[in-house]
Motif scaffolding. Structure first.
Motif, short mmCIF file in Angstrom:
data_model
loop_
_atom_site.label_atom_id
_atom_site.label_comp_id
_atom_site.label_asym_id
_atom_site.label_seq_id
_atom_site.Cartn_x
_atom_site.Cartn_y
_atom_site.Cartn_z
N ASP A 46 0.84 -1.20 0.00
CA ASP A 46 0.00 0.00 0.00
C ASP A 46 0.88 1.25 0.00
O ASP A 46 1.56 1.52 0.98
CB ASP A 46 -0.90 -0.01 1.24
CG ASP A 46 -1.85 1.18 1.28
OD1 ASP A 46 -1.84 1.99 0.32
OD2 ASP A 46 -2.59 1.30 2.27
N PRO A 47 0.87 2.04 -1.08
CA PRO A 47 1.72 3.24 -1.13
C PRO A 47 1.38 4.25 -0.05
O PRO A 47 2.24 5.02 0.37
CB PRO A 47 1.48 3.80 -2.54
CG PRO A 47 0.20 3.19 -2.99
CD PRO A 47 0.12 1.86 -2.34
N ALA A 48 0.14 4.27 0.40
CA ALA A 48 -0.28 5.22 1.43
C ALA A 48 0.43 4.98 2.76
O ALA A 48 0.46 5.86 3.61
CB ALA A 48 -1.79 5.17 1.62
N LEU A 66 10.80 9.87 -8.93
CA LEU A 66 11.01 10.36 -7.57
C LEU A 66 10.14 11.56 -7.22
O LEU A 66 9.37 11.53 -6.25
CB LEU A 66 12.49 10.71 -7.37
CG LEU A 66 12.84 11.43 -6.06
CD1 LEU A 66 12.45 10.60 -4.86
CD2 LEU A 66 14.31 11.80 -6.03
N ALA A 67 10.27 12.65 -7.97
CA ALA A 67 9.60 13.89 -7.59
C ALA A 67 8.08 13.73 -7.59
O ALA A 67 7.40 14.16 -6.65
CB ALA A 67 10.03 15.03 -8.52
N VAL A 68 7.55 13.13 -8.64
CA VAL A 68 6.10 13.00 -8.76
C VAL A 68 5.55 12.11 -7.64
O VAL A 68 4.54 12.44 -7.00
CB VAL A 68 5.71 12.44 -10.14
CG1 VAL A 68 4.20 12.22 -10.23
CG2 VAL A 68 6.17 13.38 -11.24
N LEU A 69 6.23 11.01 -7.36
CA LEU A 69 5.74 10.10 -6.32
C LEU A 69 5.84 10.75 -4.94
O LEU A 69 4.90 10.67 -4.14
CB LEU A 69 6.55 8.81 -6.34
CG LEU A 69 6.08 7.73 -5.35
CD1 LEU A 69 4.71 7.20 -5.74
CD2 LEU A 69 7.09 6.59 -5.26
N ALA A 70 6.97 11.40 -4.66
CA ALA A 70 7.13 12.03 -3.34
C ALA A 70 6.09 13.12 -3.13
O ALA A 70 5.50 13.24 -2.04
CB ALA A 70 8.54 12.61 -3.22
N ARG A 72 3.15 13.34 -4.65
CA ARG A 72 1.81 12.74 -4.58
C ARG A 72 1.55 12.14 -3.20
O ARG A 72 0.44 12.27 -2.67
CB ARG A 72 1.67 11.66 -5.65
CG ARG A 72 0.35 10.91 -5.59
CD ARG A 72 0.04 10.17 -6.86
NE ARG A 72 -1.22 9.46 -6.77
CZ ARG A 72 -1.82 8.87 -7.79
NH1 ARG A 72 -1.26 8.93 -8.99
NH2 ARG A 72 -2.96 8.24 -7.63
N LEU A 73 2.56 11.48 -2.62
CA LEU A 73 2.37 10.84 -1.32
C LEU A 73 2.67 11.78 -0.16
O LEU A 73 2.32 11.47 0.99
CB LEU A 73 3.25 9.59 -1.22
CG LEU A 73 3.00 8.49 -2.26
CD1 LEU A 73 3.98 7.34 -2.06
CD2 LEU A 73 1.55 7.98 -2.18
N LEU A 152 10.55 18.84 -3.76
CA LEU A 152 10.21 17.67 -2.96
C LEU A 152 9.52 18.13 -1.69
O LEU A 152 9.83 19.20 -1.16
CB LEU A 152 11.47 16.86 -2.62
CG LEU A 152 12.26 16.30 -3.80
CD1 LEU A 152 13.59 15.73 -3.33
CD2 LEU A 152 11.46 15.24 -4.54
N PRO A 153 8.59 17.36 -1.15
CA PRO A 153 7.88 17.78 0.06
C PRO A 153 8.82 18.04 1.24
O PRO A 153 8.62 18.97 2.01
CB PRO A 153 6.95 16.60 0.35
CG PRO A 153 6.81 15.89 -0.95
CD PRO A 153 8.10 16.09 -1.67
N ALA A 154 9.82 17.19 1.38
CA ALA A 154 10.82 17.35 2.45
C ALA A 154 12.04 16.55 2.07
O ALA A 154 11.94 15.48 1.46
CB ALA A 154 10.26 16.87 3.79
N VAL A 155 13.21 17.07 2.44
CA VAL A 155 14.48 16.41 2.13
C VAL A 155 15.25 16.22 3.42
O VAL A 155 15.40 17.17 4.21
CB VAL A 155 15.31 17.22 1.12
CG1 VAL A 155 16.68 16.59 0.91
CG2 VAL A 155 14.58 17.34 -0.21
#
Length: 317
Positions: A46-48, A66-70, A72-73, A152-155
């Motif tokens: 489950d990606p969530a 990487l960027a799109v997935l990070a 999105r989640l 990115l949301p956070a690094v």
């Protein structure tokens, strides 16, 4: 309980889920966001529930989504600072103006000033005058700012050789020899179980051999068959890169490690990053199994193959 799920492994994309009972991380995001989510659904992941994404290095087969997935989640990305900088340069589009476009830009400014002077509007003429800052001439005439592709949301930065924690996962990154900015592998520990990811390395230096001691599940590169690579379709320059000490491990090099330096602790050895052009799954498997046969104490190891096209069934200990 710990679990390893290899979603994809190979030159077209790499990604692996490592889980403990309370924490789940994704190691590399080398497929599109859509494909990563599809692979996770196929594998029952489950990606969530992902807590973070960890990046080994900036090559496209490890960071494509990487960027799109990070985003999105909405989860943090753990990465070394040199790798982050290299990735940022790679995904940020260049805005340098060509010489022809610069000449056109200057000509348009001259025409605008001439028209303003002819109409007696000195204020507009002054506004149309070229900026004394020459750097501005290298900017596009009408810059189009879409979304920042490197956002990115956070690094969170880490350093190879220095352990850190995400939830109840203890993570030890180690330097690997590969032609990237600051490449690394990982050892994950939780609940008395240790799992390791070690691909994209040109040879097995002492620090990698030391890191791969007392591992229960080992994802290890077995990239190419030497004869297939030498006779294969790659240009000679690419063959030299693959064969170099910052390239990829051959079946022979992997087998040599298993027969001479491997401590035999793993319940499962997963052979990964197999080349589709310069290897055959059975060649990789046979080389590894023959290396283990030479040591009767290692016969309990189960050899699995991680593939490019489909996720591997989860390995749970």
């Amino acid at each position: 309980m710990m679990r390893m799920t290899v979603l994809a492994s190979g030159s077209k994309g790499n990604s692996t889920v490592i889980s403990s009972s309370r924490t789940r991380v994704l190691v590399d995001a080398g497929l599109s966001c859509r494909e990563l989510l599809r692979r996770m659904a196929l594998a029952g992941e489950d990606p969530a529930t992902l807590d973070a994404i960890l990046i080994t290095h900036e090559h496209i087969d490890h960071v494509a989504g990487l960027a799109v997935l990070a985003r999105r989640l909405g989860i943090p990305v753990y990465i070394t600072e040199p790798t982050h900088r290299a990735w940022g340069r790679m995904v940020t589009p260049r805005t340098t103006m060509t010489y022809a476009k610069w000449l056109d830009h200057v000509q348009q400014e001259k025409e605008a000033r001439a028209a303003a002077v002819a109409q007696g509007n000195l204020e507009i003429a002054a506004e149309a005058a070229p900026d004394s800052n020459a750097d501005n001439l290298c900017e596009p005439e009408t810059p189009i700012v879409k979304s920042n592709p490197s956002h990115l949301p956070a690094v969170e930065y880490f350093h190879s050789g220095t352990s850190f924690c995400i939830g109840d996962l203890d993570i030890t990154p180690f330097t690997i020899p590969h032609d990237a900015a600051d490449p690394c592998g990982f050892v994950f520990s939780a609940e008395g179980i240790r799992m390791a990811v070690a691909t994209d390395l040109g040879y097995m230096p002492p620090n990698v051999k030391a890191a791969l001691k007392r591992i229960d599940v080992l994802l290890l590169e077995s990239n190419h068959d030497l004869e297939m690579l030498r006779d294969g379709p790659y240009p000679w320059s690419v063959k030299q890169r693959v064969l170099s000490r910052v390239g990829h491990l051959s079946n022979h090099a992997t087998a040599e490690f298993l027969s001479t330096d491997y401590d035999g602790g793993a319940a499962y050895i997963v052979l990964g990053h197999l080349s589709e052009s310069n290897n055959a799954p059975e060649l990789a498997r046979i080389a590894a199994e023959q290396a283990l046969v030479n040591h009767p104490t290692l016969l309990g190891n189960r050899v699995l193959l991680a593939m490019q096209s489909n996720p591997l069934d989860p390995i749970m200990l």
